[in-house]
Design a protein around this motif. Sequence first.
Motif, PDB file in Angstrom:
ATOM      1  N   VAL A 125       0.645  -1.328  -0.236  1.00 52.19           N
ATOM      2  CA  VAL A 125       0.231  -0.094   0.227  1.00 52.19           C
ATOM      3  C   VAL A 125       0.937   1.322   0.225  1.00 52.19           C
ATOM      4  O   VAL A 125       0.702   2.077  -0.829  1.00 52.19           O
ATOM      5  CB  VAL A 125      -0.874   0.046   1.092  1.00 52.19           C
ATOM      6  N   VAL A 126       1.705   1.471   0.859  1.00 46.34           N
ATOM      7  CA  VAL A 126       2.761   2.372   1.008  1.00 46.34           C
ATOM      8  C   VAL A 126       3.699   2.531  -0.308  1.00 46.34           C
ATOM      9  O   VAL A 126       3.620   3.684  -0.906  1.00 46.34           O
ATOM     10  CB  VAL A 126       3.588   2.332   1.931  1.00 46.34           C
ATOM     11  N   ALA A 127       4.106   1.757  -0.793  1.00 50.48           N
ATOM     12  CA  ALA A 127       4.888   1.746  -2.111  1.00 50.48           C
ATOM     13  C   ALA A 127       4.166   2.067  -3.300  1.00 50.48           C
ATOM     14  O   ALA A 127       4.468   2.998  -4.221  1.00 50.48           O
ATOM     15  CB  ALA A 127       5.774   0.137  -2.209  1.00 50.48           C
ATOM     16  N   GLY A 128       2.824   1.321  -3.496  1.00 50.40           N
ATOM     17  CA  GLY A 128       2.004   1.676  -4.536  1.00 50.40           C
ATOM     18  C   GLY A 128       1.623   3.205  -4.503  1.00 50.40           C
ATOM     19  O   GLY A 128       1.631   3.776  -5.754  1.00 50.40           O
ATOM     20  N   ASP A 129       1.606   3.870  -3.478  1.00 51.91           N
ATOM     21  CA  ASP A 129       1.064   4.894  -3.330  1.00 51.91           C
ATOM     22  C   ASP A 129       2.225   6.176  -3.386  1.00 51.91           C
ATOM     23  O   ASP A 129       2.054   7.494  -3.519  1.00 51.91           O
ATOM     24  CB  ASP A 129       0.373   5.453  -2.098  1.00 51.91           C
ATOM     25  N   ALA A 130       3.295   5.934  -3.323  1.00 52.79           N
ATOM     26  CA  ALA A 130       4.509   6.735  -3.255  1.00 52.79           C
ATOM     27  C   ALA A 130       4.528   7.762  -4.396  1.00 52.79           C
ATOM     28  O   ALA A 130       4.671   9.006  -4.124  1.00 52.79           O
ATOM     29  CB  ALA A 130       5.901   5.793  -3.387  1.00 52.79           C
ATOM     30  N   ILE A 131       4.478   7.289  -5.746  1.00 58.15           N
ATOM     31  CA  ILE A 131       4.290   8.259  -6.777  1.00 58.15           C
ATOM     32  C   ILE A 131       3.007   8.846  -7.221  1.00 58.15           C
ATOM     33  O   ILE A 131       2.664   9.838  -7.606  1.00 58.15           O
ATOM     34  CB  ILE A 131       5.245   7.804  -7.886  1.00 58.15           C
ATOM     35  N   ALA A 132       2.279   7.459  -7.357  1.00 57.64           N
ATOM     36  CA  ALA A 132       0.883   7.790  -7.942  1.00 57.64           C
ATOM     37  C   ALA A 132      -0.104   8.722  -6.879  1.00 57.64           C
ATOM     38  O   ALA A 132      -0.787   9.152  -7.468  1.00 57.64           O
ATOM     39  CB  ALA A 132       0.242   6.187  -8.058  1.00 57.64           C
ATOM     40  N   GLY A 133       0.469   8.401  -5.787  1.00 56.70           N
ATOM     41  CA  GLY A 133      -0.548   9.181  -4.773  1.00 56.70           C
ATOM     42  C   GLY A 133      -0.321  10.646  -4.718  1.00 56.70           C
ATOM     43  O   GLY A 133      -1.100  11.539  -4.743  1.00 56.70           O
ATOM     44  N   GLU A 134       1.084  10.980  -5.155  1.00 58.38           N
ATOM     45  CA  GLU A 134       1.297  12.451  -5.450  1.00 58.38           C
ATOM     46  C   GLU A 134       0.542  12.942  -6.687  1.00 58.38           C
ATOM     47  O   GLU A 134       0.205  14.116  -6.737  1.00 58.38           O
ATOM     48  CB  GLU A 134       2.808  12.433  -5.729  1.00 58.38           C
ATOM     49  N   ALA A 135       0.799  12.086  -7.561  1.00 56.32           N
ATOM     50  CA  ALA A 135       0.167  12.478  -9.030  1.00 56.32           C
ATOM     51  C   ALA A 135      -1.382  12.786  -8.827  1.00 56.32           C
ATOM     52  O   ALA A 135      -1.833  13.791  -9.427  1.00 56.32           O
ATOM     53  CB  ALA A 135       0.441  11.437 -10.110  1.00 56.32           C
ATOM     54  N   SER A 136      -1.976  11.950  -8.048  1.00 55.14           N
ATOM     55  CA  SER A 136      -3.744  11.954  -7.943  1.00 55.14           C
ATOM     56  C   SER A 136      -3.798  13.172  -7.174  1.00 55.14           C
ATOM     57  O   SER A 136      -4.981  13.731  -7.418  1.00 55.14           O
ATOM     58  CB  SER A 136      -4.194  10.548  -7.458  1.00 55.14           C
ATOM     59  N   ALA A 137      -2.912  13.466  -6.199  1.00 54.39           N
ATOM     60  CA  ALA A 137      -3.140  14.853  -5.425  1.00 54.39           C
ATOM     61  C   ALA A 137      -2.999  16.117  -6.046  1.00 54.39           C
ATOM     62  O   ALA A 137      -3.298  17.058  -5.609  1.00 54.39           O
ATOM     63  CB  ALA A 137      -2.485  14.783  -4.007  1.00 54.39           C
ATOM     64  N   GLY A 138      -2.309  15.847  -7.135  1.00 55.83           N
ATOM     65  CA  GLY A 138      -1.818  16.902  -7.833  1.00 55.83           C
ATOM     66  C   GLY A 138      -0.782  17.817  -7.327  1.00 55.83           C
ATOM     67  O   GLY A 138      -0.434  18.858  -7.641  1.00 55.83           O
ATOM     68  N   THR A 139       0.352  17.069  -6.475  1.00 54.59           N
ATOM     69  CA  THR A 139       1.290  17.625  -6.007  1.00 54.59           C
ATOM     70  C   THR A 139       2.507  17.113  -6.777  1.00 54.59           C
ATOM     71  O   THR A 139       3.693  17.694  -5.981  1.00 54.59           O
ATOM     72  CB  THR A 139       1.464  17.401  -4.446  1.00 54.59           C
ATOM     73  N   LEU A 140       2.877  16.261  -7.638  1.00 62.27           N
ATOM     74  CA  LEU A 140       3.987  15.733  -8.266  1.00 62.27           C
ATOM     75  C   LEU A 140       4.685  16.721  -8.745  1.00 62.27           C
ATOM     76  O   LEU A 140       6.001  16.882  -8.466  1.00 62.27           O
ATOM     77  CB  LEU A 140       3.527  14.362  -8.957  1.00 62.27           C
TER      78      LEU A 140
END
Length: 314
Positions: A125-140
């Motif tokens: 869960v933590v690894a999968g959210d590492a980059i994609a989570g930033e992209a989906s939040a618009g902060t990447l």
Amino acid sequence: MSRAETERRTGDDDHAPEGPGRLRRAPGGPGRFHRVLGGPGLFRSELITTVRRWRTLALLGVLAAVPVLIGIAVKIQTGDDGTADGGHGGEGPAFITQVTNNGLFLVFAALAATLPVFLPMVVGVVAGDAIAGEASAGTLRYLLVAPAGRTRLLLVKYATTLVFCLLATLTVAVSALATGALLFPLGDVTTISGTRISFGEGLLRAGLISMVVAASLAGLAALGLFVSTLTGSGVAAMATTVGLLITVQILGAIPQLEAVHPYLFPHYWMSFSDLLREPLYWDEVGRNLGLQAVYAAVFGSAAWACFTSKDITA
């Protein structure tokens, strides 16, 4: 995540002095940043942000509860003769039958119970959210502020995930040790080889085993990071990583695929039990760590190739 929170994470402050780990406004216009190279600020901020998320705290809470439930179940099922299951000591997960005689074995039993499913799912869960989570939040795109920003950010994300692997493993171990000390006696440890070692040495073995278990998750962490670079949806990346974990576990349980089992990253996970032999037996543990290094190198390189070549729009 808001833009203000992103700027706080990356150290941006219009009134802060420049220095290692700080950001200064780039001449290109508002909303663009340039990080002065050097300093551990980005890693520290990323680690704190990851650990302080409610989702992360909830996952760690679940991991901490597992040893407590195991300990209580063993205590309830302890017979009058002091053995689990009323004397039927051959049943139950590895190490479980020795917990009633020595609470330290609850650490090994809890790690053996959580390593096949709970620990890797949490790490996935933590690894999968590492980059994609930033992209989906618009902060990447706000985190990619240096000429080598993508490579540096990827390394920081992976390092953060590895630290979380250790934190998750220690959460299980510490909870198990505390529960074992409260519910069962503590004393000298009988190794798998039949010899006895002191409680202090047994405690050192528990610490060594925790380190090995954490390192065993390095390959999965790299796989999750690679998946995270393929999509802009954090939920999709987490689900895919956990799905791949389950698929590999199923493949490892099919006897007809025995030829490929040694190449699957979970194959040697339970080899940590060899560290309870006297003397220590390192062959399987070495194969496990070597396999994790190969997975980390392969999927880490794939994540770098994908992340450094993709268009960032969020």
